[in-house]
Scaffold this motif. Structure first.
Motif, PDB file in Angstrom:
ATOM      1  N   ILE A  16       0.825  -1.219   0.000  1.00 28.01           N
ATOM      2  CA  ILE A  16       0.000   0.000   0.000  1.00 28.01           C
ATOM      3  C   ILE A  16       0.855   1.264   0.000  1.00 28.01           C
ATOM      4  O   ILE A  16       0.339   2.373   0.052  1.00 28.01           O
ATOM      5  N   GLY A  17       2.174   1.074  -0.037  1.00 29.78           N
ATOM      6  CA  GLY A  17       3.071   2.216  -0.112  1.00 29.78           C
ATOM      7  C   GLY A  17       3.176   3.018   1.170  1.00 29.78           C
ATOM      8  O   GLY A  17       3.410   4.223   1.140  1.00 29.78           O
ATOM      9  N   ALA A  18       3.012   2.349   2.312  1.00 26.98           N
ATOM     10  CA  ALA A  18       3.094   3.022   3.611  1.00 26.98           C
ATOM     11  C   ALA A  18       4.478   2.833   4.215  1.00 26.98           C
ATOM     12  O   ALA A  18       5.026   1.729   4.180  1.00 26.98           O
ATOM     13  N   ARG A  19       5.019   3.909   4.775  1.00 30.89           N
ATOM     14  CA  ARG A  19       6.341   3.836   5.402  1.00 30.89           C
ATOM     15  C   ARG A  19       6.305   3.107   6.738  1.00 30.89           C
ATOM     16  O   ARG A  19       7.287   2.488   7.156  1.00 30.89           O
ATOM     17  N   ASP A  20       5.166   3.197   7.435  1.00 30.96           N
ATOM     18  CA  ASP A  20       5.067   2.591   8.755  1.00 30.96           C
ATOM     19  C   ASP A  20       3.605   2.360   9.110  1.00 30.96           C
ATOM     20  O   ASP A  20       2.702   2.611   8.306  1.00 30.96           O
ATOM     21  N   ARG A  21       3.358   1.889  10.343  1.00 35.19           N
ATOM     22  CA  ARG A  21       2.011   1.544  10.768  1.00 35.19           C
ATOM     23  C   ARG A  21       1.095   2.769  10.821  1.00 35.19           C
ATOM     24  O   ARG A  21      -0.100   2.669  10.536  1.00 35.19           O
ATOM     25  N   VAL A  22       1.653   3.912  11.186  1.00 33.73           N
ATOM     26  CA  VAL A  22       0.841   5.124  11.259  1.00 33.73           C
ATOM     27  C   VAL A  22       0.242   5.436   9.894  1.00 33.73           C
ATOM     28  O   VAL A  22      -0.954   5.694   9.757  1.00 33.73           O
ATOM     29  N   GLN A  23       1.066   5.415   8.862  1.00 34.04           N
ATOM     30  CA  GLN A  23       0.562   5.701   7.526  1.00 34.04           C
ATOM     31  C   GLN A  23      -0.421   4.640   7.050  1.00 34.04           C
ATOM     32  O   GLN A  23      -1.346   4.934   6.300  1.00 34.04           O
ATOM     33  N   ALA A  24      -0.231   3.399   7.495  1.00 40.06           N
ATOM     34  CA  ALA A  24      -1.168   2.336   7.133  1.00 40.06           C
ATOM     35  C   ALA A  24      -2.555   2.621   7.697  1.00 40.06           C
ATOM     36  O   ALA A  24      -3.573   2.398   7.035  1.00 40.06           O
ATOM     37  N   VAL A  25      -2.609   3.114   8.934  1.00 43.17           N
ATOM     38  CA  VAL A  25      -3.887   3.454   9.554  1.00 43.17           C
ATOM     39  C   VAL A  25      -4.556   4.597   8.792  1.00 43.17           C
ATOM     40  O   VAL A  25      -5.750   4.549   8.484  1.00 43.17           O
ATOM     41  N   VAL A  26      -3.782   5.635   8.483  1.00 38.13           N
ATOM     42  CA  VAL A  26      -4.321   6.762   7.728  1.00 38.13           C
ATOM     43  C   VAL A  26      -4.860   6.291   6.376  1.00 38.13           C
ATOM     44  O   VAL A  26      -5.963   6.660   5.960  1.00 38.13           O
ATOM     45  N   PHE A  27      -4.095   5.453   5.699  1.00 34.56           N
ATOM     46  CA  PHE A  27      -4.500   4.917   4.391  1.00 34.56           C
ATOM     47  C   PHE A  27      -5.823   4.172   4.504  1.00 34.56           C
ATOM     48  O   PHE A  27      -6.747   4.380   3.707  1.00 34.56           O
ATOM     49  N   ALA A  28      -5.937   3.296   5.496  1.00 32.33           N
ATOM     50  CA  ALA A  28      -7.136   2.465   5.639  1.00 32.33           C
ATOM     51  C   ALA A  28      -8.392   3.301   5.831  1.00 32.33           C
ATOM     52  O   ALA A  28      -9.455   2.998   5.279  1.00 32.33           O
ATOM     53  N   TYR A  29      -8.273   4.372   6.608  1.00 30.01           N
ATOM     54  CA  TYR A  29      -9.422   5.245   6.823  1.00 30.01           C
ATOM     55  C   TYR A  29      -9.693   6.146   5.626  1.00 30.01           C
ATOM     56  O   TYR A  29     -10.843   6.367   5.236  1.00 30.01           O
ATOM     57  N   GLU A  30      -8.641   6.687   5.040  1.00 28.59           N
ATOM     58  CA  GLU A  30      -8.829   7.642   3.940  1.00 28.59           C
ATOM     59  C   GLU A  30      -9.514   7.008   2.743  1.00 28.59           C
ATOM     60  O   GLU A  30     -10.326   7.640   2.081  1.00 28.59           O
ATOM     61  N   VAL A  31      -9.174   5.762   2.440  1.00 24.10           N
ATOM     62  CA  VAL A  31      -9.775   5.123   1.266  1.00 24.10           C
ATOM     63  C   VAL A  31     -11.087   4.441   1.606  1.00 24.10           C
ATOM     64  O   VAL A  31     -11.706   3.808   0.750  1.00 24.10           O
ATOM     65  N   GLY A  32     -11.527   4.548   2.866  1.00 22.22           N
ATOM     66  CA  GLY A  32     -12.792   3.956   3.254  1.00 22.22           C
ATOM     67  C   GLY A  32     -12.742   2.452   3.433  1.00 22.22           C
ATOM     68  O   GLY A  32     -13.783   1.790   3.465  1.00 22.22           O
ATOM     69  N   PHE A  33     -11.538   1.898   3.557  1.00 29.28           N
ATOM     70  CA  PHE A  33     -11.412   0.449   3.760  1.00 29.28           C
ATOM     71  C   PHE A  33     -12.025   0.039   5.091  1.00 29.28           C
ATOM     72  O   PHE A  33     -12.631  -1.024   5.208  1.00 29.28           O
ATOM     73  N   VAL A  34     -11.859   0.875   6.116  1.00 33.34           N
ATOM     74  CA  VAL A  34     -12.471   0.614   7.418  1.00 33.34           C
ATOM     75  C   VAL A  34     -13.114   1.894   7.948  1.00 33.34           C
ATOM     76  O   VAL A  34     -12.698   3.002   7.631  1.00 33.34           O
ATOM     77  N   ARG A  35     -14.134   1.731   8.740  1.00 32.86           N
ATOM     78  CA  ARG A  35     -14.788   2.792   9.466  1.00 32.86           C
ATOM     79  C   ARG A  35     -15.059   2.251  10.866  1.00 32.86           C
ATOM     80  O   ARG A  35     -15.272   1.043  11.019  1.00 32.86           O
ATOM     81  N   PRO A  36     -15.067   3.096  11.877  1.00 26.69           N
ATOM     82  CA  PRO A  36     -15.243   2.626  13.252  1.00 26.69           C
ATOM     83  C   PRO A  36     -16.433   1.701  13.437  1.00 26.69           C
ATOM     84  O   PRO A  36     -16.337   0.660  14.077  1.00 26.69           O
ATOM     85  N   GLY A  37     -17.575   2.038  12.819  1.00 26.50           N
ATOM     86  CA  GLY A  37     -18.759   1.214  13.000  1.00 26.50           C
ATOM     87  C   GLY A  37     -18.696  -0.123  12.306  1.00 26.50           C
ATOM     88  O   GLY A  37     -19.467  -1.038  12.606  1.00 26.50           O
ATOM     89  N   ASP A  38     -17.789  -0.240  11.330  1.00 31.29           N
ATOM     90  CA  ASP A  38     -17.686  -1.486  10.562  1.00 31.29           C
ATOM     91  C   ASP A  38     -16.719  -2.481  11.152  1.00 31.29           C
ATOM     92  O   ASP A  38     -16.686  -3.638  10.765  1.00 31.29           O
ATOM     93  N   LEU A  39     -15.891  -2.019  12.102  1.00 36.94           N
ATOM     94  CA  LEU A  39     -14.826  -2.866  12.609  1.00 36.94           C
ATOM     95  C   LEU A  39     -15.355  -3.934  13.558  1.00 36.94           C
ATOM     96  O   LEU A  39     -16.284  -3.687  14.327  1.00 36.94           O
ATOM     97  N   PRO A  40     -14.771  -5.132  13.523  1.00 37.59           N
ATOM     98  CA  PRO A  40     -15.219  -6.207  14.386  1.00 37.59           C
ATOM     99  C   PRO A  40     -14.790  -5.980  15.834  1.00 37.59           C
ATOM    100  O   PRO A  40     -13.899  -5.174  16.103  1.00 37.59           O
ATOM    101  N   ASP A  41     -15.390  -6.674  16.728  1.00 38.61           N
ATOM    102  CA  ASP A  41     -15.001  -6.627  18.129  1.00 38.61           C
ATOM    103  C   ASP A  41     -13.679  -7.348  18.293  1.00 38.61           C
ATOM    104  O   ASP A  41     -13.576  -8.521  17.922  1.00 38.61           O
ATOM    105  N   VAL A  42     -12.652  -6.665  18.778  1.00 39.47           N
ATOM    106  CA  VAL A  42     -11.339  -7.300  18.908  1.00 39.47           C
ATOM    107  C   VAL A  42     -10.956  -7.463  20.364  1.00 39.47           C
ATOM    108  O   VAL A  42      -9.798  -7.651  20.694  1.00 39.47           O
ATOM    109  N   SER A  43     -11.926  -7.370  21.253  1.00 32.33           N
ATOM    110  CA  SER A  43     -11.626  -7.508  22.681  1.00 32.33           C
ATOM    111  C   SER A  43     -11.405  -8.969  23.040  1.00 32.33           C
ATOM    112  O   SER A  43     -11.785  -9.869  22.288  1.00 32.33           O
TER     113      SER A  43
END
Length: 223
Positions: A196-223
């Motif tokens: 995805i062309g990300a330098r690190d985990r921070v950019q990966a998170v930004v990428f995932a949200y910016e392209v709409g790959f994930v949204r808070p309400g769509d994420l599974p329960d990870v507890s």
């Protein structure tokens, strides 16, 4: 030895940062810069391991300087800011910064941040990253054909890993969630970042949200 370029338009702040950093046996401040233009020239000439970058400066600001430095050198940029929710922080992350640090942080936090970023890590706590992204990126995602193409390169497992990265999980937490070894997860993370062309985990998170790959309400329960 970790080499550092200190960038701030206030001489007193530069002096204070140099004093703290140069007191460490494994860290050396190799140059100072008072604005973004100077920072870009110094980073290009010296290629320090870490650039401590102020954002609000006259002339070329820290945001533009970060963009130029990360696009043309191997330097890793650590943003210095006065406010933990400064609107410029998320823009700096988009520009390639590896995280940010409050100017009011204790000296030990500064030292830890420099060492973490120089070693290839991202400074932000994953959950803090998610909070920033949700507040500043959510709702602004756009259809980007190139980004969609990058997503299309991911395997099913790598998409799972990206989703959990965006949730803020560490490698060990991802390993537990997916019933994998940490070494395997580390490999998946590395492949995902590369695709995805990300330098690190921070950019990966930004990428995932910016392209709409994930949204808070769509994420599974990870507890």
């Amino acid at each position: 030895m970790i080499t550092v370029l200190v960038v701030d338009d206030q001489a007193l702040i530069r002096d204070g940062l140099r004093l703290i950093l140069d007191s460490q046996a494994d860290i050396e401040v190799v140059e100072e810069a008072a604005d973004g233009e100077e920072a870009v020239r110094a980073a290009t000439r010296l290629t320090p391991d870490v650039v401590l970058m102020d954002i609000r400066m006259p002339g070329v600001d820290g945001l533009e300087a970060t963009r130029r430095i990360t696009s043309s050198t191997s330097c890793r940029v650590l943003v210095l800011t006065t406010f933990d929710l400064d609107e410029y922080v998320i823009e700096a992350l988009r520009a390639g910064a590896s995280g940010f640090l409050l100017k009011s942080s204790p000296r030990q936090h500064l030292l830890h941040a420099v060492r973490t970023v120089s070693g290839g890590g991202a400074l932000l706590d994953p959950r803090l990253t998610v909070r920033l992204v949700e507040e500043h990126v959510l709702g602004r995602s756009v259809e980007d054909p190139a980004a969609r193409q990058q997503l299309g390169r991911l395997t099913a497992r790598e998409r799972e890993v990206l989703e959990l990265l965006a949730r803020g999980l560490s490698n060990s937490e991802i390993a537990a969630k997916l019933y994998l070894g940490e070494t395997t997860v580390k490999s998946h993370v590395a492949h995902t970042l590369a695709k995805i062309g990300a330098r690190d985990r921070v950019q990966a998170v930004v990428f995932a949200y910016e392209v709409g790959f994930v949204r808070p309400g769509d994420l599974p329960d990870v507890s």
